[in-house]
Design a protein around this motif. Structure first.
Motif, mmCIF file in Angstrom:
data_model
loop_
_atom_site.group_PDB
_atom_site.id
_atom_site.type_symbol
_atom_site.label_atom_id
_atom_site.label_comp_id
_atom_site.label_asym_id
_atom_site.label_seq_id
_atom_site.Cartn_x
_atom_site.Cartn_y
_atom_site.Cartn_z
ATOM 1 N N PHE A 1 56.409 -5.563 21.012
ATOM 2 C CA PHE A 1 56.098 -6.374 19.700
ATOM 3 C C PHE A 1 55.052 -6.006 18.785
ATOM 4 O O PHE A 1 54.480 -4.815 19.118
ATOM 5 N N GLN A 2 55.067 -6.379 17.603
ATOM 6 C CA GLN A 2 53.978 -6.029 16.694
ATOM 7 C C GLN A 2 53.320 -7.459 16.338
ATOM 8 O O GLN A 2 54.060 -8.459 16.104
ATOM 9 N N GLY A 3 51.992 -7.241 16.189
ATOM 10 C CA GLY A 3 50.990 -8.347 15.813
ATOM 11 C C GLY A 3 49.824 -8.254 16.892
ATOM 12 O O GLY A 3 49.643 -7.384 17.528
ATOM 13 N N LYS A 4 49.203 -9.442 17.016
ATOM 14 C CA LYS A 4 47.926 -9.451 17.627
ATOM 15 C C LYS A 4 48.474 -9.877 19.199
ATOM 16 O O LYS A 4 49.784 -10.128 19.366
ATOM 17 N N THR A 5 47.471 -9.572 20.155
ATOM 18 C CA THR A 5 47.884 -9.915 21.392
ATOM 19 C C THR A 5 48.473 -11.142 21.643
ATOM 20 O O THR A 5 48.297 -12.172 20.844
ATOM 21 N N ALA A 6 49.486 -11.280 22.730
ATOM 22 C CA ALA A 6 50.157 -12.803 22.800
ATOM 23 C C ALA A 6 50.222 -13.089 24.349
ATOM 24 O O ALA A 6 49.823 -12.595 25.128
ATOM 25 N N CYS A 7 50.822 -14.240 24.436
ATOM 26 C CA CYS A 7 50.926 -15.019 25.892
ATOM 27 C C CYS A 7 51.892 -14.018 26.534
ATOM 28 O O CYS A 7 53.113 -13.540 25.770
ATOM 29 N N VAL A 8 51.612 -13.738 27.816
ATOM 30 C CA VAL A 8 52.350 -12.942 28.620
ATOM 31 C C VAL A 8 53.638 -13.762 29.411
ATOM 32 O O VAL A 8 54.569 -13.009 29.313
ATOM 33 N N ARG A 9 53.355 -14.907 29.540
ATOM 34 C CA ARG A 9 54.418 -15.415 30.523
ATOM 35 C C ARG A 9 54.804 -16.777 29.824
ATOM 36 O O ARG A 9 53.952 -17.552 29.687
ATOM 37 N N ILE A 10 55.929 -17.299 29.660
ATOM 38 C CA ILE A 10 56.470 -18.426 29.199
ATOM 39 C C ILE A 10 57.585 -19.108 30.022
ATOM 40 O O ILE A 10 58.364 -18.568 30.352
ATOM 41 N N ASP A 11 57.155 -20.143 30.639
ATOM 42 C CA ASP A 11 58.116 -20.916 31.289
ATOM 43 C C ASP A 11 59.494 -21.370 30.678
ATOM 44 O O ASP A 11 59.444 -21.700 29.437
ATOM 45 N N GLU A 12 60.549 -21.698 31.080
ATOM 46 C CA GLU A 12 61.582 -22.068 30.898
ATOM 47 C C GLU A 12 61.351 -23.554 30.037
ATOM 48 O O GLU A 12 60.674 -24.196 30.988
ATOM 49 N N ASP A 13 61.863 -23.962 28.993
ATOM 50 C CA ASP A 13 61.875 -25.287 28.521
ATOM 51 C C ASP A 13 60.254 -25.288 27.739
ATOM 52 O O ASP A 13 60.006 -26.441 27.382
ATOM 53 N N LYS A 14 59.364 -24.284 27.735
ATOM 54 C CA LYS A 14 58.051 -24.573 27.350
ATOM 55 C C LYS A 14 57.886 -23.989 26.128
ATOM 56 O O LYS A 14 58.324 -22.728 25.805
ATOM 57 N N GLY A 15 57.137 -24.550 25.147
ATOM 58 C CA GLY A 15 56.933 -23.863 23.681
ATOM 59 C C GLY A 15 58.476 -23.798 23.047
ATOM 60 O O GLY A 15 59.464 -24.110 23.582
ATOM 61 N N VAL A 16 58.267 -23.082 21.943
ATOM 62 C CA VAL A 16 59.479 -22.722 21.073
ATOM 63 C C VAL A 16 60.352 -21.838 21.693
ATOM 64 O O VAL A 16 61.596 -21.960 21.877
ATOM 65 N N CYS A 17 59.822 -20.868 22.286
ATOM 66 C CA CYS A 17 60.616 -19.769 23.034
ATOM 67 C C CYS A 17 61.334 -20.174 24.132
ATOM 68 O O CYS A 17 62.387 -19.905 24.149
ATOM 69 N N GLY A 18 60.724 -21.039 25.008
ATOM 70 C CA GLY A 18 61.190 -21.703 26.355
ATOM 71 C C GLY A 18 62.247 -22.359 25.862
ATOM 72 O O GLY A 18 63.346 -22.823 26.671
ATOM 73 N N THR A 19 62.177 -23.343 24.820
ATOM 74 C CA THR A 19 63.364 -24.175 24.399
ATOM 75 C C THR A 19 64.386 -23.406 23.858
ATOM 76 O O THR A 19 65.579 -23.735 24.029
ATOM 77 N N ALA A 20 64.148 -22.266 23.128
ATOM 78 C CA ALA A 20 65.243 -21.497 22.615
ATOM 79 C C ALA A 20 66.045 -20.864 23.705
ATOM 80 O O ALA A 20 67.452 -20.865 23.724
ATOM 81 N N TYR A 21 65.109 -20.497 24.785
ATOM 82 C CA TYR A 21 65.995 -20.033 25.959
ATOM 83 C C TYR A 21 66.737 -20.954 26.586
ATOM 84 O O TYR A 21 67.932 -20.579 26.750
ATOM 85 N N SER A 22 66.400 -22.075 27.060
ATOM 86 C CA SER A 22 67.119 -23.122 27.750
ATOM 87 C C SER A 22 68.309 -23.771 26.997
ATOM 88 O O SER A 22 69.146 -24.086 27.547
ATOM 89 N N GLN A 23 68.031 -23.783 25.605
ATOM 90 C CA GLN A 23 69.013 -24.591 24.980
ATOM 91 C C GLN A 23 70.017 -23.706 24.382
ATOM 92 O O GLN A 23 70.866 -23.991 23.662
#
Length: 161
Positions: free
Chosen positions: A61-83
């Motif tokens: 990635f590029q940018g500030k430090t970030a969350c390391v782990r995201i569960d399926e269905d959690k947040g925008v990333c987890g939702t994009a993954y599961s859907q």
């Protein structure tokens, strides 16, 4: 001044030229996140979360430090993954279950990377501006991901499926 659409076209052409001779997934994710950060205005984070061990795990990635782990269905990333679909969010603070890795982020677009029928990762781009992303971004970023998939050997990531 270059129009937004022309800038996005140039970004996708640059991606193809940059990664066409290189198939390594890690190198291509790293360089493509740098390319996004270089070409796109008003963004504060661009990078990947890779699906492994039943979670999305921070990748290049590029940018500030970030969350390391995201569960399926959690947040925008987890939702994009599961859907298995592109999520374009005008105001992340109104998104149910939003994960605030950077409180300055206000809008987000997340694109699943689907190879061999499996979502192996997501591309996440954040902006400090509300409603930063639109249908033009959606169209060209989908093409960006398609180029990445076509030019990259993701087989090492597929071994777990």
């Amino acid at each position: 001044m270059i129009k937004k659409e022309e800038k996005l076209q140039n970004m996708n052409q640059a991606l193809k030229a940059l990664i066409e001779p290189e198939g390594d997934w890690l190198a291509n994710l790293a360089n493509s996140s740098a390319l996004l950060f270089e070409f796109m205005s008003d963004i504060n984070w661009a990078g990947y979360y890779i699906w492994k061990q039943d979670q999305l795990v921070l990748g290049p990635f590029q940018g500030k430090t970030a969350c390391v782990r995201i569960d399926e269905d959690k947040g925008v990333c987890g939702t994009a993954y599961s859907q298995r679909k592109i999520m374009l969010v005008d105001d992340v603070h109104e998104f149910p279950g939003h994960i605030a890795c950077d409180p300055n982020s206000k809008s987000e677009i997340v694109l699943p990377i689907i190879v061999g029928g499996e979502v192996i990762a997501v591309l996440d781009i954040d902006s400090p501006k509300k409603s930063r992303f639109d249908e033009l971004d959606h169209e060209y970023l989908k093409e960006f991901v398609d180029i990445l998939i076509d030019e990259t050997d993701f087989l090492p990531l597929m071994e777990k499926f």
